[in-house]
Structure formats: C-alpha cells, structure tokens
Motif scaffolding. Structure first.
Motif, PDB file in Angstrom:
ATOM      1  N   MET A   1      95.253  -4.219  19.961  1.00 29.70           N
ATOM      2  CA  MET A   1      96.015  -3.497  20.961  1.00 29.70           C
ATOM      3  C   MET A   1      97.371  -4.196  21.113  1.00 29.70           C
ATOM      4  O   MET A   1      97.448  -5.400  21.284  1.00 29.70           O
ATOM      5  N   ALA A   2      98.441  -3.435  21.078  1.00 28.72           N
ATOM      6  CA  ALA A   2      99.777  -3.993  21.214  1.00 28.72           C
ATOM      7  C   ALA A   2     100.003  -4.472  22.645  1.00 28.72           C
ATOM      8  O   ALA A   2      99.341  -4.028  23.583  1.00 28.72           O
ATOM      9  N   ALA A   3     100.963  -5.379  22.798  1.00 31.52           N
ATOM     10  CA  ALA A   3     101.252  -5.941  24.124  1.00 31.52           C
ATOM     11  C   ALA A   3     101.632  -4.848  25.115  1.00 31.52           C
ATOM     12  O   ALA A   3     101.224  -4.887  26.277  1.00 31.52           O
ATOM     13  N   GLY A   4     102.403  -3.859  24.674  1.00 27.56           N
ATOM     14  CA  GLY A   4     102.791  -2.755  25.553  1.00 27.56           C
ATOM     15  C   GLY A   4     101.584  -1.945  25.995  1.00 27.56           C
ATOM     16  O   GLY A   4     101.501  -1.532  27.164  1.00 27.56           O
ATOM     17  N   ASP A   5     100.660  -1.730  25.080  1.00 33.79           N
ATOM     18  CA  ASP A   5      99.442  -0.993  25.430  1.00 33.79           C
ATOM     19  C   ASP A   5      98.589  -1.784  26.409  1.00 33.79           C
ATOM     20  O   ASP A   5      98.003  -1.220  27.334  1.00 33.79           O
ATOM     21  N   ASP A   6      98.544  -3.095  26.214  1.00 37.26           N
ATOM     22  CA  ASP A   6      97.778  -3.961  27.111  1.00 37.26           C
ATOM     23  C   ASP A   6      98.381  -3.929  28.513  1.00 37.26           C
ATOM     24  O   ASP A   6      97.652  -3.825  29.501  1.00 37.26           O
ATOM     25  N   ARG A   8     100.212  -1.516  29.831  1.00 37.33           N
ATOM     26  CA  ARG A   8      99.960  -0.185  30.395  1.00 37.33           C
ATOM     27  C   ARG A   8      98.528  -0.065  30.911  1.00 37.33           C
ATOM     28  O   ARG A   8      98.286   0.496  31.973  1.00 37.33           O
ATOM     29  N   ALA A   9      97.586  -0.606  30.155  1.00 36.70           N
ATOM     30  CA  ALA A   9      96.183  -0.557  30.573  1.00 36.70           C
ATOM     31  C   ALA A   9      95.981  -1.364  31.855  1.00 36.70           C
ATOM     32  O   ALA A   9      95.258  -0.927  32.760  1.00 36.70           O
ATOM     33  N   ARG A  10      96.619  -2.517  31.949  1.00 40.96           N
ATOM     34  CA  ARG A  10      96.494  -3.346  33.158  1.00 40.96           C
ATOM     35  C   ARG A  10      97.098  -2.630  34.367  1.00 40.96           C
ATOM     36  O   ARG A  10      96.506  -2.619  35.450  1.00 40.96           O
ATOM     37  N   ILE A  11      98.258  -2.026  34.183  1.00 40.17           N
ATOM     38  CA  ILE A  11      98.904  -1.292  35.267  1.00 40.17           C
ATOM     39  C   ILE A  11      98.014  -0.138  35.719  1.00 40.17           C
ATOM     40  O   ILE A  11      97.803   0.057  36.922  1.00 40.17           O
ATOM     41  N   GLN A  12      97.488   0.609  34.761  1.00 41.68           N
ATOM     42  CA  GLN A  12      96.617   1.732  35.095  1.00 41.68           C
ATOM     43  C   GLN A  12      95.378   1.252  35.840  1.00 41.68           C
ATOM     44  O   GLN A  12      94.968   1.848  36.839  1.00 41.68           O
ATOM     45  N   ALA A  42     104.257  -3.927  36.020  1.00 44.86           N
ATOM     46  CA  ALA A  42     105.192  -2.997  35.382  1.00 44.86           C
ATOM     47  C   ALA A  42     106.561  -3.650  35.230  1.00 44.86           C
ATOM     48  O   ALA A  42     107.225  -3.483  34.196  1.00 44.86           O
ATOM     49  N   ARG A  43     106.979  -4.372  36.239  1.00 46.94           N
ATOM     50  CA  ARG A  43     108.268  -5.069  36.187  1.00 46.94           C
ATOM     51  C   ARG A  43     108.277  -6.063  35.030  1.00 46.94           C
ATOM     52  O   ARG A  43     109.232  -6.116  34.254  1.00 46.94           O
ATOM     53  N   GLU A  44     107.201  -6.832  34.898  1.00 49.41           N
ATOM     54  CA  GLU A  44     107.095  -7.826  33.824  1.00 49.41           C
ATOM     55  C   GLU A  44     107.122  -7.177  32.443  1.00 49.41           C
ATOM     56  O   GLU A  44     107.630  -7.755  31.488  1.00 49.41           O
ATOM     57  N   ALA A  45     106.569  -5.978  32.349  1.00 54.44           N
ATOM     58  CA  ALA A  45     106.482  -5.289  31.063  1.00 54.44           C
ATOM     59  C   ALA A  45     107.695  -4.402  30.785  1.00 54.44           C
ATOM     60  O   ALA A  45     107.749  -3.740  29.760  1.00 54.44           O
ATOM     61  N   GLY A  46     108.642  -4.372  31.726  1.00 57.58           N
ATOM     62  CA  GLY A  46     109.820  -3.527  31.541  1.00 57.58           C
ATOM     63  C   GLY A  46     109.544  -2.059  31.797  1.00 57.58           C
ATOM     64  O   GLY A  46     110.267  -1.195  31.305  1.00 57.58           O
ATOM     65  N   LEU A  47     108.513  -1.768  32.568  1.00 58.12           N
ATOM     66  CA  LEU A  47     108.110  -0.382  32.837  1.00 58.12           C
ATOM     67  C   LEU A  47     108.307   0.001  34.302  1.00 58.12           C
ATOM     68  O   LEU A  47     107.782   1.009  34.753  1.00 58.12           O
TER      69      LEU A  47
END
Length: 67
Positions: A1-6, A8-12, A42-47
């Motif tokens: 799983m890519a870091a971005g997907d990880d 997103r999953a954590r945020i969800q 989300a802030r940490e992930a740029g989202l």
C-alpha cells in the motif's frame, strides 16, 4: 500500500470512528478528538483542503447536538 493510500485509510478510519462515537453517544470531547485527529492526519499528508470541509461539517453537527 502506498503512503498516500495509507494516509487516506487512516483519515477515513478516524472519521468513521468519530461518526460511530457520535451515534453511540460517547462523550463529545472524544468525538471531537477523532475528527481533529483526522484533520491533523490530513494536514500531514497534504490532504487538508480535501478533508477540512468534511471535518467542519461534522464539528458543526457535533456543536449543534451539544447545545
């Protein structure tokens, strides 16, 4: 799983946790904590721009319920 997907999953997962806590009548502070953690992740992930509106709606609903 890519870091971005990880991220997103954590945020969800944090958003769903907050939603479930709200439905179960858990203390509003715990609900707010879940939503704020989702926003921080989300802030940490740029989202943040994508997630902030969702969190703001949930916090507004939480505030309306606790008045």
């Amino acid at each position: 799983m890519a870091a971005g997907d990880d991220a997103r999953a954590r945020i969800q997962r944090l958003l769903v946790t907050g939603d479930n806590r709200l439905k179960q009548g858990v203390a509003p502070e715990k609900v707010r904590e879940s939503y704020e953690q989702a926003l921080a992740a989300a802030r940490e992930a740029g989202l943040e721009d994508a997630v902030r509106p969702l969190v703001e709606l949930r916090l507004a609903d939480l505030d309306a319920r606790t008045r």
